[in-house]
Design an enzyme around this catalytic site. Structure first.
Site, PDB file in Angstrom:
ATOM      1  N   ASP A 141      70.102  56.029  22.703  1.00 31.25           N
ATOM      2  CA  ASP A 141      69.495  57.198  22.075  1.00 31.25           C
ATOM      3  C   ASP A 141      68.125  57.376  22.727  1.00 31.25           C
ATOM      4  O   ASP A 141      67.619  56.464  23.395  1.00 31.25           O
ATOM      5  CB  ASP A 141      69.377  56.951  20.569  1.00 31.25           C
ATOM      6  CG  ASP A 141      68.660  58.057  19.830  1.00 31.25           C
ATOM      7  OD1 ASP A 141      68.826  59.230  20.208  1.00 31.25           O
ATOM      8  OD2 ASP A 141      67.913  57.743  18.880  1.00 31.25           O
ATOM      9  N   LEU A 142      67.494  58.529  22.519  1.00 33.05           N
ATOM     10  CA  LEU A 142      66.191  58.788  23.114  1.00 33.05           C
ATOM     11  C   LEU A 142      65.038  58.546  22.131  1.00 33.05           C
ATOM     12  O   LEU A 142      64.207  57.679  22.340  1.00 33.05           O
ATOM     13  CB  LEU A 142      66.152  60.229  23.647  1.00 33.05           C
ATOM     14  CG  LEU A 142      64.853  60.700  24.307  1.00 33.05           C
ATOM     15  CD1 LEU A 142      64.473  59.811  25.488  1.00 33.05           C
ATOM     16  CD2 LEU A 142      64.988  62.160  24.747  1.00 33.05           C
ATOM     17  N   GLY A 143      64.989  59.324  21.048  1.00 32.27           N
ATOM     18  CA  GLY A 143      63.871  59.261  20.114  1.00 32.27           C
ATOM     19  C   GLY A 143      63.802  57.965  19.335  1.00 32.27           C
ATOM     20  O   GLY A 143      64.781  57.555  18.707  1.00 32.27           O
TER      21      GLY A 143
ATOM     22  N   LYS B 160      75.426  63.903  17.174  1.00 32.87           N
ATOM     23  CA  LYS B 160      75.679  62.667  16.442  1.00 32.87           C
ATOM     24  C   LYS B 160      75.385  62.926  14.966  1.00 32.87           C
ATOM     25  O   LYS B 160      74.483  63.702  14.665  1.00 32.87           O
ATOM     26  CB  LYS B 160      74.739  61.555  16.957  1.00 32.87           C
ATOM     27  CG  LYS B 160      74.927  61.188  18.418  1.00 32.87           C
ATOM     28  CD  LYS B 160      73.902  60.158  18.888  1.00 32.87           C
ATOM     29  CE  LYS B 160      72.507  60.760  19.016  1.00 32.87           C
ATOM     30  NZ  LYS B 160      71.504  59.821  19.584  1.00 32.87           N
TER      31      LYS B 160
ATOM     32  N   SER C 252      71.591  61.950  23.331  1.00 33.07           N
ATOM     33  CA  SER C 252      70.521  62.380  22.436  1.00 33.07           C
ATOM     34  C   SER C 252      70.835  63.693  21.737  1.00 33.07           C
ATOM     35  O   SER C 252      71.334  64.631  22.358  1.00 33.07           O
ATOM     36  CB  SER C 252      69.221  62.538  23.247  1.00 33.07           C
ATOM     37  OG  SER C 252      68.164  63.015  22.438  1.00 33.07           O
TER      38      SER C 252
ATOM     39  N   ASP D 212      68.376  54.649  16.467  1.00 36.46           N
ATOM     40  CA  ASP D 212      67.523  54.315  15.331  1.00 36.46           C
ATOM     41  C   ASP D 212      68.051  54.876  14.020  1.00 36.46           C
ATOM     42  O   ASP D 212      67.499  54.594  12.957  1.00 36.46           O
ATOM     43  CB  ASP D 212      66.098  54.841  15.561  1.00 36.46           C
ATOM     44  CG  ASP D 212      66.041  56.353  15.596  1.00 36.46           C
ATOM     45  OD1 ASP D 212      65.184  56.933  14.904  1.00 36.46           O
ATOM     46  OD2 ASP D 212      66.839  56.970  16.312  1.00 36.46           O
TER      47      ASP D 212
END
Length: 211
Positions: free
Chosen positions: A12-14, A153, A113, A178
């Site tokens: 994931d990115l964030g 997602k 993402s 996260d």
């Protein structure tokens, strides 16, 4: 603990690679429009504006115009809207990029993402400023973005698309996110998962994989 079956890692990115603070965006829009933050959150939730933008049903001009419409602020500039929307994007620690480079010598790396085109443009600027890497595509074999895929997602279809397009076996693939719902979505397909929870970072979670 390291799973020796793993050949592929999806990130994931964030708050996994890039630090973010989502409530800052609603505060920024509240400050712009002279409204209360709680009111902004309600307006955005009811309009589903971010879901529409992050699944590609709304392009950048449409997103900006819709922000002006729902905030009843027709004179709001493109730049002001983009700055407020991007305010939730914080820093990208260079050591995480160094970890990715190390992992890339042993594993196939991918990014997945829920995001928008405006955010990705800004993320690439942050990435270059902090690490010298030009863009996310330089760090991953394939970058999968919700607004390009038309899915978000934790919809299990988005994970299946990633597996199919990249030619991955679920049991050989590790996914880090996260968000607990996103983790559960991936796990339904048999993908190995790690729920990233601050203050622990991918440097600790993937320590055994980087050795």
């Amino acid at each position: 603990m390291k799973n020796d079956q793993i050949k592929n890692i999806i990130f994931d990115l964030g708050d996994v690679i890039l630090n973010i603070d989502v409530p800052i965006a609603s505060k920024s829009f509240a400050d712009l429009s002279g409204r209360e933050q709680a009111e902004i959150l309600t307006i955005f939730k009811e309009s589903e504006i971010f879901r529409q933008f992050e699944t590609g049903t709304m392009d950048e001009p449409s997103f900006r115009n819709y922000v002006r419409e729902i905030l009843k602020f027709p004179d709001l500039s493109d730049e002001a809207i983009d700055t407020a929307w991007n305010s939730l994007l914080l820093d990208l620690p260079p050591e995480r990029v160094e970890l990715l480079k190390k992992l890339a010598t042993k594993y196939r790396l991918f990014l997945l993402s829920n995001t928008s085109s405006i955010h990705i443009t800004q993320v690439n600027k942050i990435l270059k400023a902090s690490t010298g890497v030009e863009r996310l595509e330089d760090l991953f074999e394939i970058v999968f973005l919700s607004y390009e895929m038309g899915l978000m997602k934790p919809d299990t279809r988005i994970y299946q698309q990633v597996l199919d397009k990249a030619g991955l076996k679920a049991e050989e693939t590790l996914f880090l996110d996260d968000n607990a719902d996103n983790i559960r979505g991936a796990a339904q397909l048999g993908i190995e998962t790690i729920h990233v929870q601050k203050p622990v970072t991918i440097l600790e979670y993937l320590q055994d994989y980087a050795v």
